[in-house]
Design a protein around this motif. Structure first.
Motif, mmCIF file in Angstrom:
data_model
loop_
_atom_site.group_PDB
_atom_site.id
_atom_site.type_symbol
_atom_site.label_atom_id
_atom_site.label_comp_id
_atom_site.label_asym_id
_atom_site.label_seq_id
_atom_site.Cartn_x
_atom_site.Cartn_y
_atom_site.Cartn_z
ATOM 1 N N ALA A 54 0.970 -1.128 0.093
ATOM 2 C CA ALA A 54 0.084 -0.127 0.099
ATOM 3 C C ALA A 54 0.854 1.177 0.167
ATOM 4 C CB ALA A 54 -0.969 -0.116 1.155
ATOM 5 N N LEU A 55 2.208 1.063 0.694
ATOM 6 C CA LEU A 55 2.955 2.197 0.550
ATOM 7 C C LEU A 55 3.604 2.727 -0.792
ATOM 8 C CD1 LEU A 55 4.666 1.765 3.713
ATOM 9 C CD2 LEU A 55 3.040 3.379 3.507
ATOM 10 N N GLU A 56 3.295 1.833 -1.798
ATOM 11 C CA GLU A 56 3.860 1.831 -3.181
ATOM 12 C C GLU A 56 3.152 2.996 -4.152
ATOM 13 O OE1 GLU A 56 4.381 -1.958 -4.823
ATOM 14 O OE2 GLU A 56 5.603 -2.913 -3.147
ATOM 15 N N SER A 57 1.722 3.170 -4.041
ATOM 16 C CA SER A 57 1.270 3.937 -4.909
ATOM 17 C C SER A 57 -0.034 4.731 -4.287
ATOM 18 C CB SER A 57 1.124 3.244 -6.225
ATOM 19 O OG SER A 57 -0.036 2.330 -6.062
ATOM 20 N N PRO A 58 -0.768 5.679 -4.733
ATOM 21 C CA PRO A 58 -1.848 6.042 -4.234
ATOM 22 C C PRO A 58 -2.954 5.068 -4.644
ATOM 23 C CG PRO A 58 -0.555 7.914 -5.220
ATOM 24 C CD PRO A 58 0.131 6.570 -5.431
ATOM 25 N N ALA A 59 -3.110 4.306 -5.649
ATOM 26 C CA ALA A 59 -3.973 3.611 -5.978
ATOM 27 C C ALA A 59 -4.016 2.121 -4.935
ATOM 28 C CB ALA A 59 -3.648 3.012 -7.386
ATOM 29 N N LEU A 60 -2.915 1.696 -4.545
ATOM 30 C CA LEU A 60 -2.734 0.629 -3.664
ATOM 31 C C LEU A 60 -3.052 1.356 -2.133
ATOM 32 C CD1 LEU A 60 0.434 -1.064 -4.917
ATOM 33 C CD2 LEU A 60 -1.950 -1.881 -5.189
ATOM 34 N N MET A 61 -2.988 2.522 -1.903
ATOM 35 C CA MET A 61 -3.240 2.884 -0.838
ATOM 36 C C MET A 61 -4.734 3.271 -0.488
ATOM 37 S SD MET A 61 -2.427 3.883 2.342
ATOM 38 C CE MET A 61 -0.491 3.943 2.419
ATOM 39 N N THR A 62 -5.436 3.761 -1.554
ATOM 40 C CA THR A 62 -6.735 4.111 -1.566
ATOM 41 C C THR A 62 -7.922 3.398 -0.743
ATOM 42 O OG1 THR A 62 -6.314 5.534 -3.478
ATOM 43 C CG2 THR A 62 -8.788 4.894 -2.982
ATOM 44 N N PRO A 63 -7.947 1.925 -1.047
ATOM 45 C CA PRO A 63 -8.877 1.466 -0.250
ATOM 46 C C PRO A 63 -8.456 1.371 1.353
ATOM 47 C CG PRO A 63 -7.728 -0.154 -1.614
ATOM 48 C CD PRO A 63 -7.157 1.168 -1.965
ATOM 49 N N TRP A 64 -7.359 1.503 1.890
ATOM 50 C CA TRP A 64 -6.886 1.355 3.078
ATOM 51 C C TRP A 64 -7.079 2.788 3.687
ATOM 52 C CZ3 TRP A 64 -6.330 -3.193 5.193
ATOM 53 C CH2 TRP A 64 -5.923 -4.269 4.263
ATOM 54 N N ALA A 65 -6.971 3.826 2.862
ATOM 55 C CA ALA A 65 -7.193 5.139 3.577
ATOM 56 C C ALA A 65 -8.703 5.260 3.427
ATOM 57 C CB ALA A 65 -6.709 6.175 2.511
ATOM 58 N N ARG A 66 -9.378 4.759 2.655
ATOM 59 C CA ARG A 66 -10.932 4.911 2.761
ATOM 60 C C ARG A 66 -11.266 4.143 3.940
ATOM 61 N NH1 ARG A 66 -11.914 4.140 -3.339
ATOM 62 N NH2 ARG A 66 -12.113 6.317 -3.832
ATOM 63 N N LEU A 67 -10.654 3.077 4.535
ATOM 64 C CA LEU A 67 -11.147 2.441 5.905
ATOM 65 C C LEU A 67 -10.947 3.350 6.827
ATOM 66 C CD1 LEU A 67 -9.927 -0.944 4.957
ATOM 67 C CD2 LEU A 67 -12.433 -0.218 5.090
ATOM 68 N N ALA A 68 -9.881 4.042 6.790
ATOM 69 C CA ALA A 68 -9.427 4.779 7.916
ATOM 70 C C ALA A 68 -10.422 6.079 8.012
ATOM 71 C CB ALA A 68 -7.846 5.486 7.889
ATOM 72 N N LEU A 69 -10.560 6.712 6.927
ATOM 73 C CA LEU A 69 -11.647 7.576 6.944
ATOM 74 C C LEU A 69 -12.983 7.339 7.301
ATOM 75 C CD1 LEU A 69 -12.122 10.885 6.147
ATOM 76 C CD2 LEU A 69 -12.671 10.103 3.737
ATOM 77 N N GLN A 70 -13.624 6.090 7.132
ATOM 78 C CA GLN A 70 -14.830 5.476 7.315
ATOM 79 C C GLN A 70 -14.466 5.535 8.929
ATOM 80 O OE1 GLN A 70 -15.853 1.768 5.883
ATOM 81 N NE2 GLN A 70 -16.636 1.190 7.778
ATOM 82 N N ALA A 71 -13.650 4.839 9.565
ATOM 83 C CA ALA A 71 -13.466 4.788 11.237
ATOM 84 C C ALA A 71 -13.529 6.212 11.582
ATOM 85 C CB ALA A 71 -12.222 4.057 11.405
ATOM 86 N N ALA A 72 -12.797 7.261 10.963
ATOM 87 C CA ALA A 72 -12.726 8.601 11.874
ATOM 88 C C ALA A 72 -14.112 9.171 11.752
ATOM 89 C CB ALA A 72 -11.610 9.365 10.996
ATOM 90 N N VAL A 73 -14.884 9.156 10.773
ATOM 91 C CA VAL A 73 -16.074 9.845 10.473
ATOM 92 C C VAL A 73 -17.181 8.966 11.436
ATOM 93 C CG1 VAL A 73 -18.089 9.929 8.910
ATOM 94 C CG2 VAL A 73 -15.791 10.405 7.834
ATOM 95 N N GLU A 74 -17.046 7.854 11.570
ATOM 96 C CA GLU A 74 -17.890 7.153 12.443
ATOM 97 C C GLU A 74 -17.628 7.790 13.939
ATOM 98 O OE1 GLU A 74 -20.468 4.865 12.223
ATOM 99 O OE2 GLU A 74 -20.127 5.143 9.947
ATOM 100 N N LYS A 75 -16.382 7.652 14.208
ATOM 101 C CA LYS A 75 -15.973 8.193 15.632
ATOM 102 C C LYS A 75 -16.659 9.658 15.753
ATOM 103 C CE LYS A 75 -12.707 8.911 18.912
ATOM 104 N NZ LYS A 75 -11.301 8.706 19.586
ATOM 105 N N ALA A 76 -16.556 10.391 14.839
ATOM 106 C CA ALA A 76 -16.806 11.909 14.960
ATOM 107 C C ALA A 76 -18.355 11.936 15.031
ATOM 108 C CB ALA A 76 -16.482 12.626 13.707
ATOM 109 N N GLY A 77 -19.136 10.973 14.377
ATOM 110 C CA GLY A 77 -20.612 10.721 14.592
ATOM 111 C C GLY A 77 -21.434 11.634 14.107
#
Length: 113
Positions: A90-113
């Motif tokens: 995932a550290l090799e390209s934005p395309a490979l990082m995108t699904p992981w970063a989306r999961l992190a954003l999902q978690a952050a948005v859920e926490k912010a509620g």
């Protein structure tokens, strides 16, 4: 206020990896850096490692991929936070990082509620 100091190369690389998802900024914290995506706190960078925010819904995907939790020594006890490394590829390209970063954003948005 934004710092005009040049970013550490690893921090700059991680910011670049996540830029396709929105506005990314870094902030010094925890003896490392925190990353914010569209003002949501989504990552910790420390010791040349990237840890993305997780929650009960997203953490199993990180575990299944062989990622490791962010753990620190807090008063003689090991403390695990809701942040996990990403798969090395995932550290090799934005395309490979995108699904992981989306999961992190999902978690952050859920926490912010």
């Amino acid at each position: 206020m934004r710092s005009t100091a040049p970013l550490d190369p690893f921090v700059a690389h991680c910011v670049e990896l996540m830029a396709p998802l929105g506005s990314v900024r870094s902030k010094r914290m925890f003896g490392g850096h925190g990353l914010y995506l569209d003002e949501h706190f989504i990552a910790i960078l420390t010791h040349e490692r990237l840890y993305l925010k997780t929650d009960a819904d997203t953490q199993p995907q990180f575990e299944a991929a062989g990622c490791e939790p962010f753990v620190y020594d807090g008063g003689g006890k090991r403390v695990q936070m809701g942040f996990w490394t990403v798969p090395p590829e995932a550290l090799e390209s934005p395309a490979l990082m995108t699904p992981w970063a989306r999961l992190a954003l999902q978690a952050a948005v859920e926490k912010a509620g």
